[in-house]
Design a protein around this motif. Structure first.
Motif, PDB file in Angstrom:
ATOM      1  N   VAL A  31       0.866  -1.178   0.000  1.00 18.71           N
ATOM      2  CA  VAL A  31       0.000   0.000   0.000  1.00 18.71           C
ATOM      3  C   VAL A  31       0.901   1.227   0.000  1.00 18.71           C
ATOM      4  CG1 VAL A  31      -1.741   1.318   1.269  1.00 18.71           C
ATOM      5  CG2 VAL A  31      -1.845  -1.176   1.259  1.00 18.71           C
ATOM      6  N   VAL A  32       0.550   2.245  -0.779  1.00 17.76           N
ATOM      7  CA  VAL A  32       1.322   3.485  -0.764  1.00 17.76           C
ATOM      8  C   VAL A  32       0.413   4.653  -0.387  1.00 17.76           C
ATOM      9  CG1 VAL A  32       2.992   2.680  -2.462  1.00 17.76           C
ATOM     10  CG2 VAL A  32       1.009   3.948  -3.220  1.00 17.76           C
ATOM     11  N   VAL A  33       1.010   5.605   0.294  1.00 16.52           N
ATOM     12  CA  VAL A  33       0.335   6.834   0.700  1.00 16.52           C
ATOM     13  C   VAL A  33       1.244   7.991   0.310  1.00 16.52           C
ATOM     14  CG1 VAL A  33      -0.663   8.111   2.633  1.00 16.52           C
ATOM     15  CG2 VAL A  33      -0.711   5.603   2.651  1.00 16.52           C
ATOM     16  N   LEU A  34       0.699   9.005  -0.328  1.00 14.57           N
ATOM     17  CA  LEU A  34       1.528  10.138  -0.718  1.00 14.57           C
ATOM     18  C   LEU A  34       0.714  11.418  -0.771  1.00 14.57           C
ATOM     19  CD1 LEU A  34       2.192  10.036  -4.560  1.00 14.57           C
ATOM     20  CD2 LEU A  34       0.741   8.369  -3.450  1.00 14.57           C
ATOM     21  N   GLN A  35       1.400  12.516  -0.539  1.00 14.03           N
ATOM     22  CA  GLN A  35       0.771  13.823  -0.638  1.00 14.03           C
ATOM     23  C   GLN A  35       0.634  14.245  -2.104  1.00 14.03           C
ATOM     24  OE1 GLN A  35       3.590  15.702   2.353  1.00 14.03           O
ATOM     25  NE2 GLN A  35       1.763  16.917   2.719  1.00 14.03           N
ATOM     26  N   TYR A  36      -0.429  14.966  -2.397  1.00 19.34           N
ATOM     27  CA  TYR A  36      -0.568  15.642  -3.687  1.00 19.34           C
ATOM     28  C   TYR A  36      -1.050  17.053  -3.403  1.00 19.34           C
ATOM     29  CZ  TYR A  36      -5.677  14.993  -3.600  1.00 19.34           C
ATOM     30  OH  TYR A  36      -7.008  15.043  -3.270  1.00 19.34           O
ATOM     31  N   THR A 164      11.475   2.863  -2.771  1.00 16.14           N
ATOM     32  CA  THR A 164      12.538   3.423  -3.619  1.00 16.14           C
ATOM     33  C   THR A 164      11.969   3.968  -4.920  1.00 16.14           C
ATOM     34  OG1 THR A 164      14.190   1.936  -2.680  1.00 16.14           O
ATOM     35  CG2 THR A 164      14.679   2.909  -4.829  1.00 16.14           C
ATOM     36  N   ARG A 165      11.113   3.187  -5.584  1.00 19.66           N
ATOM     37  CA  ARG A 165      10.510   3.649  -6.837  1.00 19.66           C
ATOM     38  C   ARG A 165       9.619   4.853  -6.594  1.00 19.66           C
ATOM     39  NH1 ARG A 165      10.133  -2.081  -7.718  1.00 19.66           N
ATOM     40  NH2 ARG A 165       7.936  -2.135  -7.051  1.00 19.66           N
ATOM     41  N   LEU A 166       8.944   4.867  -5.461  1.00 21.12           N
ATOM     42  CA  LEU A 166       8.051   5.982  -5.145  1.00 21.12           C
ATOM     43  C   LEU A 166       8.839   7.275  -4.966  1.00 21.12           C
ATOM     44  CD1 LEU A 166       5.082   6.711  -4.502  1.00 21.12           C
ATOM     45  CD2 LEU A 166       5.561   6.143  -2.107  1.00 21.12           C
ATOM     46  N   LYS A 167       9.936   7.227  -4.244  1.00 17.78           N
ATOM     47  CA  LYS A 167      10.728   8.428  -3.998  1.00 17.78           C
ATOM     48  C   LYS A 167      11.434   8.920  -5.259  1.00 17.78           C
ATOM     49  CE  LYS A 167      11.393   7.497   0.915  1.00 17.78           C
ATOM     50  NZ  LYS A 167      12.337   7.141   2.004  1.00 17.78           N
ATOM     51  N   GLU A 168      11.742   8.001  -6.178  1.00 16.80           N
ATOM     52  CA  GLU A 168      12.388   8.409  -7.428  1.00 16.80           C
ATOM     53  C   GLU A 168      11.470   9.274  -8.281  1.00 16.80           C
ATOM     54  OE1 GLU A 168      13.444   4.745  -9.229  1.00 16.80           O
ATOM     55  OE2 GLU A 168      15.331   4.509  -8.097  1.00 16.80           O
ATOM     56  N   ARG A 169      10.184   9.042  -8.214  1.00 16.01           N
ATOM     57  CA  ARG A 169       9.234   9.753  -9.076  1.00 16.01           C
ATOM     58  C   ARG A 169       8.487  10.871  -8.356  1.00 16.01           C
ATOM     59  NH1 ARG A 169       7.723   7.289 -13.946  1.00 16.01           N
ATOM     60  NH2 ARG A 169       5.759   8.449 -13.811  1.00 16.01           N
ATOM     61  N   TYR A 170       8.470  10.822  -7.049  1.00 17.14           N
ATOM     62  CA  TYR A 170       7.648  11.768  -6.297  1.00 17.14           C
ATOM     63  C   TYR A 170       8.232  13.181  -6.331  1.00 17.14           C
ATOM     64  CZ  TYR A 170       5.362  14.121  -2.416  1.00 17.14           C
ATOM     65  OH  TYR A 170       4.667  15.027  -1.653  1.00 17.14           O
ATOM     66  N   ALA A 177      -3.976  13.195 -10.774  1.00 13.00           N
ATOM     67  CA  ALA A 177      -3.711  12.189 -11.810  1.00 13.00           C
ATOM     68  C   ALA A 177      -2.234  11.804 -11.830  1.00 13.00           C
ATOM     69  CB  ALA A 177      -4.146  12.715 -13.173  1.00 13.00           C
ATOM     70  N   GLU A 178      -1.349  12.782 -11.696  1.00 18.16           N
ATOM     71  CA  GLU A 178       0.083  12.494 -11.688  1.00 18.16           C
ATOM     72  C   GLU A 178       0.480  11.708 -10.443  1.00 18.16           C
ATOM     73  OE1 GLU A 178       4.433  14.788 -11.886  1.00 18.16           O
ATOM     74  OE2 GLU A 178       2.572  15.962 -11.733  1.00 18.16           O
ATOM     75  N   ALA A 179      -0.105  12.051  -9.296  1.00 20.96           N
ATOM     76  CA  ALA A 179       0.194  11.323  -8.068  1.00 20.96           C
ATOM     77  C   ALA A 179      -0.268   9.876  -8.159  1.00 20.96           C
ATOM     78  CB  ALA A 179      -0.479  12.016  -6.881  1.00 20.96           C
ATOM     79  N   LEU A 180      -1.433   9.656  -8.770  1.00 31.83           N
ATOM     80  CA  LEU A 180      -1.934   8.293  -8.951  1.00 31.83           C
ATOM     81  C   LEU A 180      -1.023   7.497  -9.877  1.00 31.83           C
ATOM     82  CD1 LEU A 180      -4.096   6.156  -8.481  1.00 31.83           C
ATOM     83  CD2 LEU A 180      -5.462   7.240 -10.283  1.00 31.83           C
ATOM     84  N   GLU A 181      -0.566   8.120 -10.953  1.00 31.51           N
ATOM     85  CA  GLU A 181       0.366   7.462 -11.866  1.00 31.51           C
ATOM     86  C   GLU A 181       1.673   7.117 -11.155  1.00 31.51           C
ATOM     87  OE1 GLU A 181       2.081   6.003 -15.438  1.00 31.51           O
ATOM     88  OE2 GLU A 181       0.004   6.445 -14.900  1.00 31.51           O
ATOM     89  N   THR A 182       2.156   8.022 -10.325  1.00 29.13           N
ATOM     90  CA  THR A 182       3.380   7.780  -9.558  1.00 29.13           C
ATOM     91  C   THR A 182       3.203   6.606  -8.602  1.00 29.13           C
ATOM     92  OG1 THR A 182       4.039  10.106  -9.688  1.00 29.13           O
ATOM     93  CG2 THR A 182       4.971   8.814  -7.882  1.00 29.13           C
ATOM     94  N   ALA A 183       2.053   6.559  -7.936  1.00 25.72           N
ATOM     95  CA  ALA A 183       1.790   5.471  -6.997  1.00 25.72           C
ATOM     96  C   ALA A 183       1.735   4.122  -7.705  1.00 25.72           C
ATOM     97  CB  ALA A 183       0.475   5.735  -6.259  1.00 25.72           C
ATOM     98  N   LEU A 184       1.067   4.065  -8.843  1.00 29.14           N
ATOM     99  CA  LEU A 184       0.938   2.799  -9.569  1.00 29.14           C
ATOM    100  C   LEU A 184       2.281   2.332 -10.130  1.00 29.14           C
ATOM    101  CD1 LEU A 184      -2.445   3.302 -11.435  1.00 29.14           C
ATOM    102  CD2 LEU A 184      -1.966   1.841  -9.471  1.00 29.14           C
ATOM    103  N   THR A 185       3.090   3.263 -10.597  1.00 32.37           N
ATOM    104  CA  THR A 185       4.419   2.910 -11.071  1.00 32.37           C
ATOM    105  C   THR A 185       5.259   2.329  -9.937  1.00 32.37           C
ATOM    106  OG1 THR A 185       4.344   4.634 -12.761  1.00 32.37           O
ATOM    107  CG2 THR A 185       6.513   3.787 -12.171  1.00 32.37           C
ATOM    108  N   ALA A 186       5.144   2.912  -8.755  1.00 33.91           N
ATOM    109  CA  ALA A 186       5.887   2.412  -7.603  1.00 33.91           C
ATOM    110  C   ALA A 186       5.412   1.025  -7.188  1.00 33.91           C
ATOM    111  CB  ALA A 186       5.760   3.379  -6.435  1.00 33.91           C
ATOM    112  N   LEU A 187       4.114   0.770  -7.300  1.00 32.61           N
ATOM    113  CA  LEU A 187       3.551  -0.494  -6.858  1.00 32.61           C
ATOM    114  C   LEU A 187       3.824  -1.647  -7.828  1.00 32.61           C
ATOM    115  CD1 LEU A 187       0.106   0.767  -5.531  1.00 32.61           C
ATOM    116  CD2 LEU A 187       1.848  -0.403  -4.170  1.00 32.61           C
ATOM    117  N   THR A 188       4.269  -1.333  -9.046  1.00 28.75           N
ATOM    118  CA  THR A 188       4.451  -2.347 -10.084  1.00 28.75           C
ATOM    119  C   THR A 188       5.909  -2.748 -10.209  1.00 28.75           C
ATOM    120  OG1 THR A 188       2.615  -1.385 -11.291  1.00 28.75           O
ATOM    121  CG2 THR A 188       4.032  -2.884 -12.499  1.00 28.75           C
ATOM    122  N   GLU A 189       6.157  -4.045 -10.198  1.00 25.48           N
ATOM    123  CA  GLU A 189       7.503  -4.537 -10.436  1.00 25.48           C
ATOM    124  C   GLU A 189       7.925  -4.177 -11.858  1.00 25.48           C
ATOM    125  OE1 GLU A 189       9.625  -6.039  -8.476  1.00 25.48           O
ATOM    126  OE2 GLU A 189       8.302  -6.134  -6.727  1.00 25.48           O
TER     127      GLU A 189
END
Length: 265
Positions: A31-36, A164-170, A177-189
């Motif tokens: 699960v990821v949580v992030l500010q937008y 790690t993937r989340l912080k690279e894109r955040y 919409a951009e935050a959701l895309e960032t979260a999904l990219t982080a969640l995907t291998e």
């Protein structure tokens, strides 16, 4: 002095309980949580429509968890009772994510220390403020440890790789919409396949909503946000291809800024 048969030191018992809890939590999906720009976003792959990993606790406070459902559901219900009693007894503004995090930390720490089996859960309690600077995200582990996260948090599954993937894109101030895309990219291998919208659990704490800030995103609205995020992510890649070196004598112009090329989730 001889030790009794089956004796284990307190340190070994604690290590065994911690290993047991970590293995149970790692079996779940992250699960990821992030500010937008307008609040806090929660995203979790979850094919179940009945069992939620993400929930509302109070007016401005959201809850997300991984691990054993019956255990974190008990924590969620206890948090709601705590919030209701304190909001009624004192004032609704007296109910805060910090207070809830302290309550959960005490309960988790006591269970980890005194019970034979620790709880197999990891929890995030988040509160949206009137400004981004007033937002709060607290991550709690099975032993009652509390981490005051800034901007992003990831837990469950391959949490370190996801974080790690989340912080690279955040970045600060992302649109939804951009935050959701960032979260999904982080969640995907890398090289993996993204779950469809129907297998995602997505919610926000939107500071612009009156009174109750929690809102679930699903159906056409979620699909539209996913399409917007994917289109925005594809645009820089197209610009890079257009700016690739040609066969002429003039050098190619390098694109400005870093290009995000995340794999699908």
């Amino acid at each position: 002095m001889t030790m009794p048969f089956g004796y284990a030191s307190p340190e070994q018992i604690m290590r065994d309980k911690a290993d047991y809890a970590r293995k149970g939590i790692a079996r779940g999906r992250s699960v990821v949580v992030l500010q937008y720009e307008d609040g806090i976003l929660f995203v979790a792959p979850n094919p179940s429509r009945a069992l939620h990993k993400i929930s509302e606790i109070y007016d401005r406070i959201g809850f997300a968890a991984v691990g054993r459902y019956n255990e974190f559901e008990a924590l969620r219900l206890g948090g709601i009772r705590y919030a209701d009693i304190n909001g009624y007894t004192y004032d609704r503004t007296d109910v805060t994510a910090r207070g809830l995090a302290n309550l959960y930390a005490q309960n988790l720490g006591q269970i980890f220390t005194e019970s034979i089996k620790s709880m197999e859960v990891e929890v995030v309690v988040a509160e949206v403020g009137d400004t981004p600077e007033a937002d709060a995200i607290y991550r709690l582990t099975f032993d009652g440890s509390v981490f005051d996260e800034h901007g992003t948090a990831a837990m469950g599954g391959q949490a370190e790789a996801v974080a790690t993937r989340l912080k690279e894109r955040y970045r600060d101030g992302m649109g939804l919409a951009e935050a959701l895309e960032t979260a999904l990219t982080a969640l995907t291998e890398p090289g993996g396949e993204r779950p469809p919208a129907g297998q995602l659990e997505v919610a926000v704490l939107d500071r612009n909503r009156p009174h109750r800030k929690f809102l679930r995103l699903a159906g056409p609205r979620l699909e539209r946000l996913l399409a917007e995020g994917a289109a925005a992510s594809a645009a820089p890649a197209a610009e890079t291809a257009e700016a690739a070196p040609g066969t002429g004598d003039s050098p190619a112009t390098a694109p400005e800024g870093d290009i995000d090329t995340g794999s699908g989730a």
